[in-house]
Design an enzyme around this catalytic site. Structure first.
Site, short mmCIF file in Angstrom:
data_model
loop_
_atom_site.label_atom_id
_atom_site.label_comp_id
_atom_site.label_asym_id
_atom_site.label_seq_id
_atom_site.Cartn_x
_atom_site.Cartn_y
_atom_site.Cartn_z
N HIS A 17 -5.71 -31.68 51.56
CA HIS A 17 -5.54 -30.79 52.73
C HIS A 17 -5.14 -31.61 53.96
O HIS A 17 -4.27 -31.21 54.72
CB HIS A 17 -6.85 -30.06 53.06
CG HIS A 17 -7.34 -29.13 52.00
ND1 HIS A 17 -8.64 -29.13 51.54
CD2 HIS A 17 -6.70 -28.14 51.32
CE1 HIS A 17 -8.79 -28.19 50.62
NE2 HIS A 17 -7.63 -27.58 50.47
N LYS A 41 -16.84 -14.22 48.71
CA LYS A 41 -16.75 -15.48 47.98
C LYS A 41 -17.95 -16.35 48.34
O LYS A 41 -18.24 -16.53 49.52
CB LYS A 41 -15.44 -16.18 48.37
CG LYS A 41 -14.79 -16.96 47.25
CD LYS A 41 -13.37 -17.31 47.66
CE LYS A 41 -12.85 -18.52 46.92
NZ LYS A 41 -11.50 -18.89 47.38
N ARG A 90 1.02 -27.92 44.31
CA ARG A 90 0.66 -29.13 43.56
C ARG A 90 1.46 -29.22 42.27
O ARG A 90 2.06 -30.23 41.96
CB ARG A 90 -0.84 -29.13 43.22
CG ARG A 90 -1.71 -29.42 44.40
CD ARG A 90 -3.14 -29.12 44.09
NE ARG A 90 -3.29 -27.69 43.76
CZ ARG A 90 -4.42 -27.03 43.83
NH1 ARG A 90 -5.51 -27.64 44.18
NH2 ARG A 90 -4.47 -25.76 43.53
N SER A 128 -10.48 -28.41 45.93
CA SER A 128 -11.88 -28.30 46.38
C SER A 128 -12.79 -28.02 45.19
O SER A 128 -13.94 -28.48 45.15
CB SER A 128 -12.02 -27.17 47.40
OG SER A 128 -11.25 -27.44 48.55
O1 PNS Z 1 -7.43 -22.06 49.80
P1 PNS Z 1 -7.26 -20.72 49.16
O2 PNS Z 1 -8.59 -20.11 48.88
O3 PNS Z 1 -6.36 -20.78 47.96
O4 PNS Z 1 -6.52 -19.77 50.26
C1 PNS Z 1 -6.13 -18.46 49.95
C2 PNS Z 1 -5.71 -17.69 51.19
C3 PNS Z 1 -6.71 -17.85 52.31
C4 PNS Z 1 -4.37 -18.19 51.65
C5 PNS Z 1 -5.53 -16.20 50.80
O5 PNS Z 1 -6.62 -15.80 50.01
C6 PNS Z 1 -5.46 -15.27 52.00
O6 PNS Z 1 -4.51 -15.30 52.75
N1 PNS Z 1 -6.52 -14.44 52.17
C7 PNS Z 1 -6.64 -13.51 53.27
C8 PNS Z 1 -6.51 -12.07 52.78
C9 PNS Z 1 -5.04 -11.69 52.67
O7 PNS Z 1 -4.29 -11.70 53.62
N2 PNS Z 1 -4.63 -11.34 51.44
C10 PNS Z 1 -3.27 -10.92 51.21
C11 PNS Z 1 -2.44 -11.96 50.54
S1 PNS Z 1 -1.94 -11.31 48.99
#
Ligand code: PNS
Length: 159
Positions: A17, A41, A90, A128
């Protein structure tokens, strides 16, 4: 001004990150690291802890700030006036999930674009989840996270 958000759970923040933040901050005018507060979560670190870990590691990057958000990313982007999403890729396995999120967000707001940076090869295996798995067994996580986080992570597992 190009204002971008690098969203994620950052539970915990890893070297992968940090590498992404450093590189993305050179491309845009302002980079906001957006920490997802996902009550559904079960996160290892509280939202406050995650935000503070990121602030600690980005304090010397003048065009980087840290926020947290609950709900839809596009809504938060409207609030903060950002229209670029930065995500890391990745491996090909990330692609399917990432393209779906990117396209969904673009459909929600066509002004929003996602840019993908390929993860530094050094950290292409890192996540993570891997850090938590190793730490839960008391494994060596010194190659995954900054030194000052190691004890904080172990203490979550009574190690
Ligand atoms: O590090 P992560 O957990 O892979 O991040 C995922 C993230 C935060 C980018 C994604 O879950 C997100 O944007 N969540 C907020 C809810 C949202 O907007 N969902 C619509 C996208 S399909």
């Amino acid at each position: 001004m190009k204002k971008a958000i690098y969203p994620g759970s950052f539970d915990p923040l890893t070297f992968g990150h940090i590498d992404m933040i450093e590189r993305a901050s050179k491309i845009v005018d302002h980079l906001v690291v957006g920490v997802l507060h996902n009550s559904a979560k079960n996160s290892l670190f509280s939202l406050e802890e995650r935000v503070s870990m990121i602030k600690e590691m980005t304090k010397d990057l003048p065009n980087v700030s840290v926020t947290s958000f609950d709900g839809l990313l596009v809504d938060h982007m409207h609030e903060i006036g950002a229209n670029i999403i930065v995500r890391g890729l990745r491996a090909v396995t990330d692609y399917e999930y990432e393209i779906q999120i990117a396209q969904t967000n673009h459909v929600q707001d066509p002004e929003i674009e996602t840019i993908f940076l390929t993860t530094n090869l050094k950290y292409s295996y890192l996540s993570s989840t891997i850090v938590k798995e190793f730490a839960s067994y008391g494994g060596d996580i010194s190659k995954f996270v900054p030194e000052q986080f190691i004890q904080r992570i172990y203490s979550k597992y009574d190690k």
